[in-house]
Design an enzyme around this catalytic site. Structure first.
Site, PDB file in Angstrom:
ATOM      1  N   LYS A 179     -20.095 -19.879 -10.483  1.00 18.05           N
ATOM      2  CA  LYS A 179     -19.332 -19.494 -11.766  1.00 18.05           C
ATOM      3  C   LYS A 179     -17.960 -19.240 -11.542  1.00 18.05           C
ATOM      4  O   LYS A 179     -17.062 -19.711 -12.238  1.00 18.05           O
ATOM      5  CB  LYS A 179     -20.060 -18.383 -12.584  1.00 18.05           C
ATOM      6  CG  LYS A 179     -19.794 -18.446 -13.822  1.00 18.05           C
ATOM      7  CD  LYS A 179     -20.717 -19.502 -14.801  1.00 18.05           C
ATOM      8  CE  LYS A 179     -20.716 -19.535 -16.395  1.00 18.05           C
ATOM      9  NZ  LYS A 179     -21.610 -20.187 -17.141  1.00 18.05           N
ATOM     10  N   TYR A 228       0.617  -1.223   0.143  1.00 21.05           N
ATOM     11  CA  TYR A 228      -0.039   0.057  -0.107  1.00 21.05           C
ATOM     12  C   TYR A 228       0.767   1.172  -0.063  1.00 21.05           C
ATOM     13  O   TYR A 228       1.848   1.325  -0.525  1.00 21.05           O
ATOM     14  CB  TYR A 228      -0.757  -0.110   1.223  1.00 21.05           C
ATOM     15  CG  TYR A 228      -2.110   0.901   0.999  1.00 21.05           C
ATOM     16  CD1 TYR A 228      -3.015   1.080   0.019  1.00 21.05           C
ATOM     17  CD2 TYR A 228      -2.410   1.644   2.414  1.00 21.05           C
ATOM     18  CE1 TYR A 228      -4.002   2.059  -0.203  1.00 21.05           C
ATOM     19  CE2 TYR A 228      -3.539   2.629   1.803  1.00 21.05           C
ATOM     20  CZ  TYR A 228      -4.268   2.604   0.767  1.00 21.05           C
ATOM     21  OH  TYR A 228      -5.229   3.561   0.650  1.00 21.05           O
TER      22      TYR A 228
END
Length: 439
Positions: A94, A39
């Protein structure tokens, strides 16, 4: 006998961490240095590189291996318009299939929007995040407008699996069935039960394979689609016969192929016997086909029969298509998925069905023998070789048709896929084992 009870299925989804997907870091984050690079302030370096050269997004982020599975829940499996919230378990599923079969990461996005124009605008806005868009469970005819517009206006692959998945897998089976029966696709007569997204897209695909549109007799809930009807949308009109030729029973006489994407028990033995032998029957209504495998074989022992079920030969299962189509498209950074790529996928599956079947696949399906013929015209969905055949075929077609942003060494690509999937499966096994869950 069912493989599971409803309670077992609910337990599968709810035990341990809820649902079926989880975001897992791909880089270590255990020290102050790791944290600073992941970060602030270290992340700024990759941000600036991408700002300088947008193509660097593929080097410094997961965009190149990330697909959005997007639905508004208006046509979920056989459940209908149950909305985006109730559709989420399907979209998570999925995502599991993308990861398990092709090592593709997925965010499932369930959108509370049934207006096609607003849905289109929303999907376009998330393009910077994803390498591809898999549209799912959107009702017809809106799904056609949505997909066609997004393909035209986005610069990444967009694919509505409900349309093209069944088309590609059944198309592969049809190629081999025609070869076995000695029939020419330009000469056959086809009867289709169903006028929804899957049926229309199947017929479009068969036309791209060489089947004349006038040889297709398509039925919806109101009967044969013909030019005398005033209730047809533009997509159905593509397959309108000049005149009303009567019922399915009438048009099946002498027909070579039956394609079913409708309701169970539509066909009987007499209707099958009236077809041109050996008949080709892909009865794909789920969970129960338009005619059972045993009934079809009793009527015509030489027929080639396919269904959507795993407990009968020749299962038409979309999982044999979409993970590997996206794998090939992502690996050459394709701008879309065109007809050449879909045809390449179907032909690769048809070719793989002619190869000797390894012992491990026979063991997985509990059979002693499996070889190219009437009861094996489509590779089994769990065949690990599919990724090595289909993804390179799709990638090659993308390059040859000018949709690829980058080339690829095809000689080494197939082997790299095999290695990639072995490593991915190992990570998945270790990850599941860490939770000590036994399903």
């Amino acid at each position: 006998m069912p493989l599971f009870t409803p309670r077992e299925s609910l337990d599968y989804h709810s035990m341990g961490r809820k649902g079926k997907l989880e975001v897992v870091p791909a880089k270590p984050c255990t020290t102050q240095k790791h944290l600073s690079m992941a970060y602030s302030p270290g992340v700024a370096n990759s941000c600036l590189e991408i700002a300088r050269d947008p193509d660097q997004v593929f080097s410094y982020t997961n965009k190149g291996n990330l697909v959005a599975v997007i639905s508004n829940g208006t046509a979920v499996l056989g459940l209908g318009n149950i909305g985006p919230l109730a559709a989420k378990p399907v979209m998570e599923g999925k995502g599991v299939l993308f990861k398990a079969f092709a090592d593709i990461d997925v965010y499932d996005l369930n959108i509370n929007q049934s207006d096609p124009e607003k849905f289109i605008q929303w999907v376009k806005m998330v393009e910077p995040t994803f390498g591809g868009i898999n549209l799912e469970d959107i009702k017809a005819p809106e799904c056609f407008e949505i997909e066609e517009t997004l393909i035209r206006e986005m610069d990444i692959p967009v694919f509505h699996d409900d349309q093209h998945g069944t088309a590609i897998i059944s198309g592969a089976g049809l190629l081999n069935a025609l070869e076995i029966t000695g029939k020419n696709i330009q000469d056959i007569k086809m009867v289709v039960s169903g006028g929804g997204a899957a049926a229309i897209s199947c017929c479009r695909f068969y036309v791209s394979m060489g089947l004349p549109a006038e040889n297709i007799f398509m039925y919806d809930t109101r009967g044969l689609i013909h030019q005398g009807r005033s209730d047809l949308n533009p997509y159905k009109k593509q397959f309108a016969q000049a005149n009303d030729a009567g019922s399915i029973k009438d048009t099946l006489k002498g027909a070579d192929v039956f394609i079913g994407l409708s309701v169970k028990d539509l066909l009987n033995r007499d209707m099958v016997r009236s077809m041109a032998r050996p008949a080709i029957i892909f009865a794909m209504a789920n969970p129960d086909p338009e005619i059972s495998y045993h009934e079809a074989k009793a009527a015509d022992p030489e027929c080639i029969m396919g269904t959507g079920r795993s407990d009968f030969p020749n299962q038409v299962n979309n999982v044999s298509g979409f993970p590997f189509i996206f794998r090939g498209a992502l690996d050459v950074r394709a701008r879309g998925i065109n007809e050449d790529m879909k045809l390449a996928a179907a032909r690769s599956l048809a070719a793989l069905a002619k190869e000797p079947v390894p012992e491990e696949i026979l063991e997985a399906y509990g059979v002693g023998e499996m070889s190219f013929g009437p009861d094996y015209v489509i590779p089994k969905p769990l065949d690990p070789r599919i990724v090595e055949w289909e993804a390179p075929a799709v990638a090659r077609a993308a390059v040859q048709s000018g949709l690829a942003r980058t080339g690829i060494d095809m000689d080494s690509y197939q082997q790299s896929l095999k290695t990639r999937m072995a490593e991915s499966q190992k990570r998945i096994r270790e990850f599941i084992r860490s939770y000590s869950l036994n399903f």
